[in-house]
Write an enzyme that holds these catalytic residues in place. Structure first.
Site, PDB file in Angstrom:
ATOM      1  CG  ASP A 183      -2.014   1.024   1.174  1.00  0.00           C
ATOM      2  OD1 ASP A 183      -1.998   1.854   0.242  1.00  0.00           O
ATOM      3  OD2 ASP A 183      -2.889   1.009   2.061  1.00  0.00           O
ATOM      4  CG  HIS A 185      -2.099   5.113   3.127  1.00  0.00           C
ATOM      5  ND1 HIS A 185      -2.362   6.194   3.953  1.00  0.00           N
ATOM      6  CD2 HIS A 185      -3.066   4.214   3.420  1.00  0.00           C
ATOM      7  CE1 HIS A 185      -3.414   5.960   4.699  1.00  0.00           C
ATOM      8  NE2 HIS A 185      -3.864   4.754   4.397  1.00  0.00           N
ATOM      9  CD  GLU A 209      -4.800  -0.446  -0.888  1.00  0.00           C
ATOM     10  OE1 GLU A 209      -5.519   0.247  -0.141  1.00  0.00           O
ATOM     11  OE2 GLU A 209      -4.544  -1.643  -0.663  1.00  0.00           O
ATOM     12  CD  GLU A 236      -7.360   3.556   0.949  1.00  0.00           C
ATOM     13  OE1 GLU A 236      -7.356   4.080   2.076  1.00  0.00           O
ATOM     14  OE2 GLU A 236      -6.575   2.655   0.611  1.00  0.00           O
ATOM     15  CG  ASP A 258     -14.622   1.193   2.724  1.00  0.00           C
ATOM     16  OD1 ASP A 258     -15.725   0.953   3.254  1.00  0.00           O
ATOM     17  OD2 ASP A 258     -13.543   1.140   3.348  1.00  0.00           O
ATOM     18  CG  HIS A 285     -10.404   0.347   1.616  1.00  0.00           C
ATOM     19  ND1 HIS A 285     -11.093   1.192   2.469  1.00  0.00           N
ATOM     20  CD2 HIS A 285      -9.102   0.448   1.956  1.00  0.00           C
ATOM     21  CE1 HIS A 285     -10.237   1.772   3.286  1.00  0.00           C
ATOM     22  NE2 HIS A 285      -9.014   1.334   3.003  1.00  0.00           N
TER      23      HIS A 285
END
Length: 382
Positions: A183, A185, A209, A236, A258, A285
């Site tokens: 990830d 992020h 990700e 996400e 998500d 997610h």
């Protein structure tokens, strides 16, 4: 049947639960929350309740359309998350009315079990090998880790090498027969993301990700996809099928809506179908509580192009409070060989411990996302 009330519960560690009640005594549960903005979403849910009280809860699609389109201003994380929790609760009611799990109402299961992964390493990843080994011993076949803590727009060779070293540490603990997701992020600039995905190619991640921020979902994302053969996953911080079309056009391999942010069960299904047209996979997610996880599982069992599901047991944000704390029976989240078995209970397939929820809501929480800064004092992406 008519909807008679909506109650929200702010519960530790950082969640918001919703109970939708009816005049026939059947209630449904949802999880409408944005991490760090739970009170704001709570206010949005209660604003939307004016459109639901007195209405038939089984008109799920009509309610989705009204809650999404009934105001001049629509979409975004707050309104979409409020809608998501309501949608989950209405599907929960529908399943209980028909005495069937939600996936049966979505066309029936297309698989017998759902693969899940666990988190390792925390926000500033450390002791990766030890953490991965523990998850392997627990039976998981895939883990995910953050790429790094705060990163400069052009990180030093030492920082880049540290990212690669952590990834190799995880790969060595996993072996070639298990999967590693990494990830980013949104902490990495497009230029640095292109460099890192090329470096990580030999580690063979299942996916990287959110390599760039969601507002860079056009050319910048496409440039990262083109830089390497490593599959790219995003989603996400995207909130509708309209948000997902540009990233699919950019060539991502995995979409990650998500269930508590992207319009609930109804919209996750549509996003999955859109991704299927592009040959992309769905990997929801889901780092939140038990209701969100139950909703994601129902979608996973009914979606042909599903890949793998995030789950939050043992997640570093929980501070000792686990999703199972709010369930009467934790059995639906008993994972065997890194997989969840098909839920057979009606609705979302879980029984929320309402007494535990109400006790926790008396304490509430004030969780906020951390604020990070670079060495020069400027704001860093968390």
């Amino acid at each position: 049947m008519k909807i008679t009330g909506l109650e929200t519960f702010l519960v530790a560690p950082r969640w918001l639960f919703l109970k939708v009640s009816t005049d026939e005594g059947i209630s449904g549960w949802g999880e409408p929350v944005v991490e760090g903005r739970a009170e704001t979403v709570r206010a949005a849910v209660h604003e939307l309740s004016d459109l639901l009280i007195g209405q038939d809860p089984l008109r799920i699609e009509d309610h989705w359309q009204v809650l999404r389109r009934g105001g001049f201003y629509r979409g975004g994380p707050i309104l979409s998350s409020a809608l998501s929790g309501v949608d989950q609760a209405l599907w929960d009611i529908a399943g209980k009315v028909r005495n069937a799990p939600v996936h049966e109402l979505l066309g029936g299961p297309v698989r017998d079990r759902v693969r899940v992964y666990s988190w390792v390493g925390g926000d500033r990843p450390s002791r990766i090998g030890q953490a991965v080994t523990a998850q392997v011993e627990a039976g998981f076949t895939a883990v995910k880790m953050n790429v790094a803590g705060p990163l400069e727009a052009i990180a030093s060779p030492a920082e880049a090498d540290a990212v690669l070293a952590r990834a190799w540490e995880a790969r060595e603990a996993l072996g070639p027969g298990r999967d590693l997701a990494i990830d980013f992020h949104g902490r990495v600039s497009p230029a640095m993301a292109r460099r890192l995905v090329r470096m990580l190619g030999a580690v063979q991640p299942m996916f990287v990700e959110e390599p760039v921020l969601p507002e860079m979902s056009g050319d910048a994302l496409a440039s990262v996809v083109a830089a390497s053969s490593v599959p790219v996953a995003v989603g996400e911080r995207l909130y509708s099928r309209w948000d997902f079309k540009p990233v699919l056009d950019a060539g991502v391999a995995v979409v990650q809506p998500d269930p508590s942010h992207a319009g609930g069960i109804s919209e996750l299904r549509r996003i999955g179908a859109l991704a299927e047209m592009y040959g992309a996979s769905l990997a929801p997610h889901c780092p939140l509580g038990p209701i969100a996880l139950a909703a994601a599982l129902q979608v996973a069992f009914a979606t042909p192009n599903f890949l793998i599901l995030e789950q939050s047991l043992g997640l570093h944000y929980h501070d000792g409070v686990e999703p199972l704390s709010y369930l009467i029976d934790p059995a639906p989240f008993t994972f065997i060989d890194g997989h969840a078995t098909r839920p057979v209970g009606p609705g979302l397939g879980i029984e929320v411990d309402e007494d535990a929820v109400r006790r926790a809501a008396e304490r509430g929480h004030t969780w906020r996302a951390p604020i990070w800064r670079h060495n020069d004092g400027s704001l860093a992406e968390w």
